[in-house]
Scaffold this motif. Structure first.
Motif, short mmCIF file in Angstrom:
data_model
loop_
_atom_site.label_atom_id
_atom_site.label_comp_id
_atom_site.label_asym_id
_atom_site.label_seq_id
_atom_site.Cartn_x
_atom_site.Cartn_y
_atom_site.Cartn_z
N SER A 129 0.82 -1.21 0.00
CA SER A 129 0.00 0.00 0.00
C SER A 129 0.85 1.27 0.00
CB SER A 129 -0.87 -0.01 1.26
OG SER A 129 -1.26 1.30 1.59
N ALA A 130 0.31 2.31 -0.64
CA ALA A 130 1.03 3.59 -0.71
C ALA A 130 1.01 4.35 0.62
CB ALA A 130 0.43 4.44 -1.81
N ARG A 131 0.42 3.76 1.66
CA ARG A 131 0.53 4.38 2.99
C ARG A 131 2.01 4.56 3.36
NH1 ARG A 131 -0.82 7.57 6.48
NH2 ARG A 131 -0.38 7.12 8.63
N GLU A 132 2.84 3.64 2.86
CA GLU A 132 4.29 3.69 3.10
C GLU A 132 4.90 5.01 2.64
OE1 GLU A 132 8.30 3.11 1.10
OE2 GLU A 132 6.36 3.13 0.11
N THR A 133 4.24 5.67 1.67
CA THR A 133 4.82 6.92 1.15
C THR A 133 4.77 8.04 2.20
OG1 THR A 133 2.72 7.60 0.14
CG2 THR A 133 4.28 6.37 -1.27
N ALA A 134 3.94 7.87 3.24
CA ALA A 134 3.89 8.90 4.28
C ALA A 134 5.26 9.04 4.94
CB ALA A 134 2.82 8.56 5.33
N ILE A 135 5.88 7.90 5.25
CA ILE A 135 7.17 7.99 5.93
C ILE A 135 8.26 8.47 4.96
CG2 ILE A 135 7.91 5.56 5.69
CD1 ILE A 135 8.25 7.55 8.93
N ARG A 136 8.08 8.16 3.66
CA ARG A 136 9.06 8.68 2.70
C ARG A 136 8.94 10.20 2.55
NH1 ARG A 136 9.95 5.44 -2.67
NH2 ARG A 136 7.92 4.41 -2.53
N VAL A 137 7.71 10.70 2.71
CA VAL A 137 7.54 12.15 2.69
C VAL A 137 8.25 12.77 3.91
CG1 VAL A 137 5.83 14.01 2.95
CG2 VAL A 137 5.45 12.18 1.29
N ALA A 138 8.14 12.10 5.05
CA ALA A 138 8.82 12.62 6.26
C ALA A 138 10.34 12.65 6.03
CB ALA A 138 8.47 11.75 7.46
N VAL A 139 10.88 11.59 5.46
CA VAL A 139 12.33 11.52 5.20
C VAL A 139 12.74 12.65 4.23
CG1 VAL A 139 14.14 10.13 4.10
CG2 VAL A 139 12.50 9.04 5.64
#
Ligand SMILES: Cc1cc2nc3c(=O)[nH]c(=O)nc-3n(C[C@H](O)[C@H](O)[C@H](O)COP(=O)(O)O)c2cc1C
Length: 383
Positions: A129-139
């Motif tokens: 799921s693209a929910r993982e992209t939330a933490i990539r946005v934080a990084v």
């Protein structure tokens, strides 16, 4: 060298990242990270999940008194929805009644369950799921604060939704203001109205829609990346980073695919020189990269996002246990997530620029990197 790892499932407890290699003494404003997280959650066409989550990041290590220490930085975003899912997603005994056995076409479901030997497709979709992209946005938003100290800034806008095109350009005077005022991050207000109508119509049909966004980064010095080896080329790194975002199916830099249809005289940016400005170009068809290196012009990159695979009018699929034909499962889903993907893309581009800055001007502290950067600018000044 900068690197990071992420962990976390969409309905798990939280998302985690560890960043290693960040120089010391970079001022970190956590508000700026949270602003980007909020932008990732917004945009016309998002589904019900985004009403539940209100993402905010917690910095667990590597930052003290709002400055990076040079040690690994650990980030965490809690999933508010976890409370509703802990009986299904917990690491102890869980309820097995609701197993998912109907793979969605266009998702990781079928190949993932075969490859990892899972009977319950939830074991795949939770991480795919693209929910993982939330933490990539934080990084990306954290390292963005490092690259901003070099005068580099990044923005993005939506250029197409389905068949509707924006005619805005990043060189327009009211470009930023129009994006801020837009529900779709589209800088052309007339096109935005048509895009919204299009999304509404697609939603009524129980379907989904994709689109194209553009990311622009300004302030890059000449010479980030390199022509000498394939894995040091800046365009290759940016393309790989963007392709790693869920549902991105194409990336083009500058004129991109259009350059294949035009003669060379209409594609290549002629080189001029003046004593005051040094070398300069009157066009930027190359999108700021020649020979795998930044050439001092704005970096312009576009990516195409396919329509969301989860449809409210499900497509045909086959149950992986019974092998009977079935209509694919409906997980709560977005109809259009192109604006959100453009925010993820900004974070990815920030990351790749940060990596190439560290590679070229490397050092352990911000001061050391800036010293190296200044001496390079001095060295190339009269070239
Ligand atoms: C910001 C964002 C939000 C997304 N939201 C959904 C969604 O709600 N439902 C869905 O099925 N896919 C969604 N996707 C797309 C899937 O995650 C993606 O298509 C899937 O993981 C398969 O990967 P692939 O398309 O790269 O092959 C989203 C993608 C992004 C970037």
């Amino acid at each position: 060298m900068l690197r990071y790892l992420t962990a976390g499932e969409t309905h798990g407890k939280c998302l985690i990242a560890i960043i290693e290699g960040m120089p010391s003494n970079v001022y970190i404003d956590i508000k700026k990270i949270n602003e980007q997280l909020e932008l990732r959650q917004s945009g016309y066409g998002r589904g019900g999940r985004m009403k539940i989550e209100k993402d905010s990041v917690e910095i667990l290590s590597g930052v003290r008194d709002r400055k990076t220490l040079g040690s690994p930085i650990a980030l965490k975003i809690e999933n508010k929805d976890w409370e509703n899912w802990k009986h299904i997603m917990g690491d102890g005994e869980i309820i097995r009644e609701r197993i998912v056995t109907k793979p969605r076409p266009g998702h990781a479901d079928l190949s993932g369950s075969i490859k990892y030997d899972h009977q319950d497709i939830r074991n795949v979709l939770e991480r795919a799921s693209a929910r993982e992209t939330a933490i990539r946005v934080a990084v990306g938003s954290l390292v963005r604060q490092f690259i901003e100290t070099f005068g580099i800034s990044i923005m993005s806008h939506i250029v197409e939704i389905g068949t509707v095109k924006s005619s805005a350009s990043y060189t327009d005077s009211n470009f930023k203001e129009n994006i801020t005022n837009s529900k779709l991050r589209c800088a052309d207000p007339d096109a935005e109205v048509k895009m919204i109508e299009y999304i509404d119509e697609i939603k009524r049909q129980g379907d989904s829609v994709g689109g194209i966004f553009e990311v622009v980064a300004t302030g890059l010095p000449i010479g980030l990346g390199s022509y000498v080896h394939w894995d040091r080329k800046l365009d290759a790194k940016i393309a790989a980073g963007l392709m790693s975002i869920q549902a991105i199916k194409g990336v083009e830099i500058g004129l991109g695919f259009e350059s294949a249809r035009l003669p060379g005289s209409k594609v290549h940016d002629e080189i001029f020189y003046s004593k005051e400005a040094g070398y300069f170009r009157k066009t930027n068809h190359a999108g700021g990269i020649e020979g795998g290196m930044s050439n001092g012009e704005p970096l312009v990159v576009r990516a195409a996002m396919k329509p969301i695979p989860t449809l409210y009018s499900p497509l045909k699929s086959v149950d992986i246990i019974t092998k009977e034909p079935y209509e694919a499962s409906i997980e709560r889903s977005d109809v259009c997530a192109v604006p959100a993907a453009s925010i993820v893309a900004e974070a990815i581009v920030a990351w790749e620029i940060a990596c190439s800055l560290v590679e070229k001007f490397g050092g352990d502290s911000l001061q050391e990197i800036h010293n190296n950067y200044r001496s390079y600018l001095e060295q190339i000044k009269d070239k």
